[in-house]
Enzyme design. Structure first.
Site, PDB file in Angstrom:
ATOM      1  N   THR A   1       0.835  -1.199   0.000  1.00 49.75           N
ATOM      2  CA  THR A   1       0.000   0.000   0.000  1.00 49.75           C
ATOM      3  C   THR A   1       0.870   1.250   0.000  1.00 49.75           C
ATOM      4  OG1 THR A   1      -0.021   0.252   2.410  1.00 49.75           O
ATOM      5  CG2 THR A   1      -1.704  -1.180   1.424  1.00 49.75           C
ATOM      6  N   ASP A   2       0.323   2.308  -0.555  1.00 49.98           N
ATOM      7  CA  ASP A   2       0.923   3.607  -0.299  1.00 49.98           C
ATOM      8  C   ASP A   2       0.744   3.896   1.193  1.00 49.98           C
ATOM      9  OD1 ASP A   2       2.106   6.099  -0.504  1.00 49.98           O
ATOM     10  OD2 ASP A   2       0.924   6.735  -2.239  1.00 49.98           O
ATOM     11  N   TRP A   3       1.460   4.893   1.691  1.00 52.19           N
ATOM     12  CA  TRP A   3       1.517   5.128   3.142  1.00 52.19           C
ATOM     13  C   TRP A   3       0.155   5.586   3.693  1.00 52.19           C
ATOM     14  CZ3 TRP A   3       5.114   2.647   1.362  1.00 52.19           C
ATOM     15  CH2 TRP A   3       6.281   2.344   2.047  1.00 52.19           C
TER      16      TRP A   3
ATOM     17  N   ALA B   1      -2.642   4.148   2.680  1.00 51.76           N
ATOM     18  CA  ALA B   1      -3.665   3.967   1.641  1.00 51.76           C
ATOM     19  C   ALA B   1      -4.530   2.752   1.939  1.00 51.76           C
ATOM     20  CB  ALA B   1      -3.016   3.803   0.272  1.00 51.76           C
TER      21      ALA B   1
END
Ligand SMILES: *[C@@H]1O[C@H](CO)[C@@H](O)[C@H](O)[C@H]1NC(C)=O
Ligand SMILES: *[C@@H]1O[C@H](CO)[C@@H](O)[C@H](O)[C@H]1NC(C)=O
Ligand SMILES: *[C@@H]1O[C@H](CO)[C@@H](O)[C@H](O)[C@H]1NC(C)=O
Ligand SMILES: *[C@@H]1O[C@H](CO)[C@@H](O)[C@H](O)[C@H]1NC(C)=O
Ligand SMILES: *[C@@H]1O[C@H](CO)[C@@H](O)[C@H](O)[C@H]1NC(C)=O
Ligand SMILES: *[C@@H]1O[C@H](CO)[C@@H](O)[C@H](O)[C@H]1NC(C)=O
Ligand SMILES: *[C@@H]1O[C@H](CO)[C@@H](O)[C@H](O)[C@H]1NC(C)=O
Ligand SMILES: *[C@@H]1O[C@H](CO)[C@@H](O)[C@H](O)[C@H]1NC(C)=O
Ligand SMILES: *[C@@H]1O[C@H](CO)[C@@H](O)[C@H](O)[C@H]1NC(C)=O
Ligand SMILES: *[C@@H]1O[C@H](CO)[C@@H](O)[C@H](O)[C@H]1NC(C)=O
Ligand SMILES: *[C@@H]1O[C@H](CO)[C@@H](O)[C@H](O)[C@H]1NC(C)=O
Length: 851
Positions: A274-276, A278
Site C-alpha cells: 500500500t501507499d503510506w 492507503a
C-alpha cells in the site's frame, strides 16, 4: 454486487448513490505460480515460507508502524531465521532522508532523453546506492501519475503522458534497479493523477472519502495500465497501490484492479504494497489482493493495524484463508530472491529521521538508543551519469540563426533570475524541497533526495565565462528590475532563468496555473527589451505557457532543462557552449492556453461530502492525442526538440513479419497451494512473556485468546456474508484470463508483426543525436489520429547516414476490445509515420499485416 463490505471495514460511512461508477468484484485473489524467470526465486521463497509460523508470515506482510525503524517503511523481522525486516525507502530519483547520496535527475528528464540506455544506467546507479545503504525496496519508478493534466503535482516523478514512452523507460529503470540487487516498486497503481483529494483528510476539505477516478475499460488498458504492463513484463518485484479510489473502490481494496487486472490479466508474480496509509481495511484488502501494509498502522502511530495482530486473527478465525497468507508471504519472498537480495543484503546503515550518528532506533517511541548512521558514501562516480542525463535531457526549443552554442568569445555575460542561484537557506534548506527558493533542480515531497551539493547555473556559467576571460554579472533577485535593466544593456549575451515549482504559495500539490512564478515573465521582458541576444532557460516541472514572450525578437534561444539534479549548472553549460549537442525532445505538449489541454485538475469537491467524482470523460485523448484530435496548434508539440545540426529522413520500409495467430490464453490454474503448517491454537500467538513492547509498534501477536477482545474491533465477528465477497475464500483452480497467461499479458501480444526501417542522415556539420519517432494511426473512429509506438536515440556523425530498424509487436497494432475482453487487431487501415516530432512526420507508409 456492490462492495459495501470494504466501506464497512474501513469504518467510513458513505452512502453511495446508485448512479456512481462502481468496480465489479473479482475473486479469489490469484496465487503466485513462479513461472518463467520467477521459477527459481519462487522455489526458494516456497522453501523459506514453508518453514515459517503464522506470526512470522504475518510479520513479512505488516509494517512496524510510522517512524518505528530506520527506513520510511519496514516490515516485521524473523529473528528465528536471522532475517531482518524489509527496508522500503523513497524515492524514484535517489535515496530520501540520507546523507552521502546522489540527487539524480527526475523521471521527467529521463523521458526527455528518449534514451533507454540512460534510463537503465540511472536505474542501476540508484539501485547501487540503495543497495549499499541496506535498502531492500526502492519506492520507484512512477507511471501513476501518467500526466492526465499538466497541472498534476507529481507528473515530474514519472516520465511522460505518453504510455509507450513511459512504459519503455519504466521497464529499463526497473531492470537497472533490480540488476543492482534491489527490488523496484512501480507506483502508484493507478489513476493517481492529482494531489487534491487523494486522501480525504488532507487539505481541509470536508469529504468522507478520497477522490474516485472513474475510468472506462478501454482507456484503462490503452493508457493507464499500459506502462504497468511493461513494468510487470520487466519483472518488477513490487507494485504500490495508490491513495485514490477507482470507480468508488479504494485502489488497495479494489479486487478488479488488483486481482483481476494486475494478478490475473497481467499475471503479476510479485507483491502489492500500500501507499503510506492507503489501506482502508484488513480482511477486505487481503482478499482483494494487497500483500503488504505500509507503514503498517491504521493511522500514523495509532498503535493499531489492519494487518499485524488483526491478520493473525483473521487467519485464525478463517476469514483469510491459509493459502492467501501463504501467497502474500511467498510473493514478498519471491521478489526478494528474484533480485538476489540473499546475496546483496547488508544491514541498514542510515536512519531516515536523524542524521546524527547515535540516536533512537525507534524514533517515534524514543527508544532503543544505538548507532544509527554510518554515513556511508554510496555515490561512486554517479555524478557523471547525472551530468550526462542533465545535458541529454535538455530540450532546445528555439534557436535563431545559431544563437547557440555560445563560442566562449562573449565579452559580457549576464545571468538573471532567482532560478540561477543558490537557496540562501541551504541546498536542502527547505524540508522535502518544499519551497521555491534558489535554483530548481528537483521536485518536492516524497519524490526527493538530499542534494550532496548543487552546481547552480550561476556557478557553472560564471566559471566558464571567467575561464574564457569574459565579464560576468548574475542578478538572482527577480524583483531587481532596475538592476537587471542596467546589466542587460551592457551584456552581449544574457541568460534569464525562470522556474516553476509546487507546494508553495497556495499551490496545494497540484499547480494552480501554468504561468511562470515570481513574476519571471516581467524579468524576461525587461532583459529582452535591452539585449538582442537573450537566451531563456526554463527549469520547470512540466509545460508552462510561453506565448507572452517566446516570439520576442531579442529572444534568440530557449532551452528547457526540466529538473536535472545535482549537476544542473554543469549540464546546462555543456549544452550552452556546445560540448554537448542538444538531442532532448519534449516529453509533453506545450499548449498556448490552459484550456488547450482539455483536461484539468479538480480543485473543488463536486460531490458534496461524498468522494469527489473525477470522470475521465476524455478517454484516451490526453496530451498530444487531444491536441491532434481537436486540431489545436501547440507552442511546441510532443516529441519536439532542435539540434545544433540538422537531419534528413528517407527510405521508410515497412515489412510484415510472419507471426503465429493470436491465441487467447485458456485453461485453469492449479489449486491454491499452502506452505508449511499453521498452528490454529490462538495461544501460540499471545505476546511473548519476555517481549519489551515498543510504543505504537505493530506486532503479529495478540493480547488474548479471545479473538474479539484481541482485535478490539467493535464490528468483530460480523457474519461473513456482510463483508466476505462471494468466492473470495475459494482456493480451487481458477480460469486463466484470455489476455493473460504470462507476466505483462498474453505472450502473443509481444510477437513481432512488422519490421520498420528508415535512413537518417546528419546533414549538418557537427555530430548530433536524433530521436526517430514512429507513430501509428490505428485507423478506427475511436482511435487517436496517431500514437507513438517506437523510438530510439542515435548519435550520428556529420554527413553520416544510419539505418534505424525497429519492430512492431501485436500489442502495438491492437486495440482493447471491451466485449471480448482481449486485444484485437481491427480491420481499419493502418498507417505508419516516422519523423522527429509528433507533428513533423515526413515519412509515411501503409501497414499491411500478414494475418
Ligand atoms: C469502471 O467502470 C467502467 C464503466 O462501467 C468500466 O468500464 C471499468 O471496467 C471499471 N473499472 C474498474 C477498475 O472497476
Ligand atoms: C516480528 O517482527 C518484530 C519486529 O521486527 C520482532 O520484534 C518480532 O520478534 C517478530 N516476530 C516474530 C514471530 O518473528
Ligand atoms: C462536514 O459535513 C458534515 C455533514 O454535512 C457536517 O455535519 C460537519 O459539521 C462538517 N464539518 C466541517 C468541519 O465542516
Ligand atoms: C483491528 O482492526 C480494526 C479496524 O478494522 C481496528 O479498529 C483495531 O484497532 C485493530 N486491532 C488491532 C489490535 O490493531
Ligand atoms: C529584491 O529587489 C527588490 C526590488 O529592488 C527589493 O525590494 C528586495 O529587497 C530585493 N531582495 C533582496 C533579498 O535583496
Ligand atoms: C500563478 O501562480 C503563481 C504561484 O502561486 C503566482 O505567483 C502567479 O501570480 C500565478 N499567475 C497567475 C497568472 O495567476
Ligand atoms: C532588442 O534589443 C535592442 C538592444 O540590443 C533594443 O534596442 C531593442 O529595442 C530590442 N528590441 C525589442 C523588440 O525590445
Ligand atoms: C545585437 O546588436 C549588436 C549591436 O548593435 C549587433 O552587433 C549584433 O549583430 C546584434 N545581434 C543580433 C543577434 O541581432
Ligand atoms: C527534424 O526533421 C527535419 C526534416 O523533416 C529536419 O529539417 C530537422 O533538421 C530535424 N530536426 C532535428 C532536431 O533533428
Ligand atoms: C493490547 O494490550 C496493550 C498493552 O496492554 C494495550 O495497549 C492494547 O490496547 C491492547 N489491545 C487491545 C486490542 O486490547
Ligand atoms: C475475523 O478477524 C478479523 C480481523 O480481526 C475481523 O475483522 C473479523 O470480523 C473476524 N471475523 C469473524 C467471522 O470472526
Amino acid at each position: 454486487m456492490r462492495n459495501e463490505w470494504l466501506i464497512a471495514l474501513a469504518a467510513v460511512a458513505v452512502a453511495h448513490a446508485e448512479d456512481l461508477a462502481f468496480s465489479p468484484p473479482r475473486y479469489p485473489s490469484p496465487w503466485a505460480k513462479g513461472k518463467g524467470e520467477w521459477a527459481e526465486a519462487y522455489e526458494k521463497a516456497v522453501d523459506f515460507v514453508s518453514q515459517l509460523t503464522l506470526a512470522e508470515k504475518v510479520n513479512l506482510t505488516s509494517g512496524i508502524g510510522w517512524e518505528g525503524g530506520r527506513c520510511v517503511g519496514e516490515s516485521g523481522s524473523i529473528p528465528r531465521k536471522d532475517f531482518a525486516g524489509l527496508c522500503m525507502q523513497d524515492s524514484p530519483l535517489g535515496i530520501r532522508f540520507a546523507d552521502y547520496v546522489s540527487a539524480f535527475p527526475a523521471g521527467l528528464n529521463v523521458a526527455a532523453t528518449w534514451d533507454r540506455n540512460l534510463a537503465y544506467l540511472r536505474g542501476q546507479a540508484m539501485g547501487e546506492e540503495h543497495r549499499d545503504k541496506g535498502v531492500d525496496v526502492q519506492l520507484g519508478p512512477v507511471s501513476g501519475p501518467l500526466g492526465r493534466t499538466p497541472e498534476g503535482g507529481r507528473n515530474w516523478e514519472g516520465f511522460s503522458p505518453d504510455p509507450v514512452l513511459t512504459g519503455h523507460l519504466m521497464a529499463k529503470t526497473i531492470e537497472g534497479i533490480q540488476d543492482a540487487g534491489v527490488i523496484a516498486c512501480a507506483k502508484h497503481y493507478i489513476a493517481n493523477e492529482q494531489e487534491h483529494f487523494r486522501q480525504s483528510a488532507e487539505g481541509g476539505f470536508n469529504i468522507s472519502d478520497s477522490l474516485s477516478s472513474n475510468i472506462d475499460d478501454k482507456t484503462m488498458h490503452e493508457l493507464y495500465l499500459w506502462p504497468f504492463a511493461d513494468a510487470v513484463r520487466a519483472g518488477v518485484g513490487s507494485i504500490m497501490c495508490s491513495y485514490n479510489q477507482v470507480n468508488n473502490s479504494y485502489s488497495c481494496s479494489n479486487s478488479y484492479l488488483l486481482n483481476h487486472l494486475l494478478k490475473n490479466e497481467l499475471d503479476f508474480q510479485g507483491f502489492v504494497m500500500t501507499d503510506w496509509s492507503a489501506q482502508h481495511s484488513g480482511v477486505g484488502d487481503a482478499l482483494a489482493g494487497t500483500d503488504m501494509d505500509m507503514p503498517g498502522d491504521v493511522s500514523f502511530d495509532s498503535g493499531t493495524a489492519f494487518y499485524g495482530s488483526n491478520l493473525t486473527i483473521a487467519v485464525l478465525n478463517g476469514t483469510v484463508p491459509e493459502w492467501r497468507i501463504d501467497d502474500m508471504a511467498v510473493r514478498i519472498m519471491s521478489s526478494y530472491y528474484k533480485v538476489g537480495r540473499d546475496h546483496h543484503r547488508i544491514p541498514v546503515n542510515f536512519d531516515s529521521w536523524t542524521q546524527d550518528t547515535y540516536g533512537n532506533l525507534h524514533y517515534y517511541a524514543n527508544a532503543g538508543y544505538t548507532k544509527l548512521n554510518d554515513h556511508v558514501d554510496v555515490r561512486g562516480n554517479h555524478a557523471e551519469i547525472i551530468r550526462k542525463i542533465g545535458s541529454a535531457s535538455t530540450v532546445l526549443l528555439k534557436n535563431v540563426d545559431n544563437a547557440l552554442p555560445l563560442t566562449g568569445a562573449e565579452k559580457y555575460v549576464g545571468v538573471f533570475g532567482e532560478d540561477a542561484g543558490s537557496n540562501p537557506n541551504g541546498v536542502n534548506g527547505c524540508d522535502d524541497r518544499g519551497c521555491d527558493d534558489g535554483s530548481l533542480a528537483m521536485g518536492w515531497g516524497s519524490g526527493t533526495a538530499n542534494f550532496p551539493y548543487l552546481v547552480t547555473p550561476e556557478q557553472a556559467i560564471q566559471a566558464e565565462v571567467v575561464k574564457n576571460g569574459g565579464y560576468f554579472t548574475a542578478i538572482t533577485n527577480n524583483s531587481a528590475i532596475e538592476q537587471a535593466q542596467a546589466i542587460a544593456k551592457l551584456a552581449s549575451y544574457v541568460v534569464p532563468l525562470a522556474r516553476r515549482f509546487i507546494n508553495v504559495d497556495g499551490n496545494a500539490g497540484d499547480r494552480k496555473n501554468l504561468t511562470l512564478w515570481k513574476d519571471a515573465e516581467t524579468l524576461i521582458h525587461t532583459v529582452a527589451n535591452e539585449c538582442n541576444n537573450t537566451i531563456v532557460v526554463l527549469h520547470t516541472v512540466g509545460p508552462v505557457l510561453v506565448d507572452s514572450w517566446v516570439d520576442h525578437p531579442n529572444i534568440t534561444a530557449v532551452l528547457w532543462a526540466g529538473l536535472p539534479g545535482q549537476e544542473s549548472g554543469n549540464s546546462l553549460v555543456d549544452v550552452l557552449y556546445g560540448t554537448v549537442n542538444p538531442g532532448g525532445k519534449t516529453p509533453f505538449t506545450w499548449g498556448k492556453e490552459r484550456s488547450d489541454w482539455g483536461t484539468d485538475v479538480m480543485y473543488e469537491p463536486n460531490n458534496g461530502q461524498g468522494p469527489p467524482q473525477q470522470d475521465y470523460t476524455e478517454g484516451i485523448f490526453i496530451d498530444y492525442r487531444h491536441f491532434d484530435k481537436a486540431n489545436i496548434e501547440p507552442s511546441f508539440e510532443f516529441g519536439y526538440g532542435l539540434s545544433y545540426t540538422s537531419f534528413s529522413f528517407s527510405g521508410l520500409d515497412v515489412q510484415p513479419e510472419p507471426a503465429a495467430p493470436y491465441t487467447p490464453a485458456t485453461g485453469t490454474t492449479g489449486a491454491a497451494p499452502t506452505f508449511g503448517k499453521i498452528d490454529k491454537d490462538a495461544s501460540a500467538y499471545l505476546y511473548p512473556q519476555e517481549i519489551n513492547r515498543v510504543e505504537a509498534f505493530i506486532y503479529p501477536y495478540i493480547n488474548s485468546t479471545d479473538l474479539k477482545a484481541a482485535s478490539g474491533d467493535p464490528h468483530y465477528g460480523w457474519p461473513a456474508e456482510k463483508y466476505i465477497p462471494e468466492g473470495a475464500q475459494d482456493g480451487s483452480p481458477q480460469p486463466v484470463h484470455p489476455a493473460g497467461g504470462s507476466p505483462g499479458g498474453n505472450e502473443g501480444l509481444y510477437d513481432i508483426v512488422a519490421t520498420v526501417s528508415v535512413n537518417i542522415q546528419n546533414t549538418g556539420s557537427v555530430v548530433g543525436d536524433e530521436v526517430p519517432q514512429l507513430y501509428i494511426s490505428l485507423g478506427g473512429p475511436d482511435d487517436a489520429p496517431k500514437v507513438l509506438r517506437a523510438f530510439d536515440r542515435l548519435t550520428i556523425q556529420p554527413g553520416e547516414q544510419k539505418t534505424w530498424t525497429t519492430t512492431l509487436t501485436r500489442r502495438d497494432v491492437s486495440s482493447w476490445d471491451v466485449v471480448s475482453q482481449n486485444w484485437v487487431v481491427s480491420d481499419y487501415p493502418k498507417t505508419v509515420y516516422v519523423g522527429n516530432s509528433s507533428r513533423n512526420l515526413p515519412l509515411k507508409a501503409t501497414l499491411t499485416l500478414n494475418s
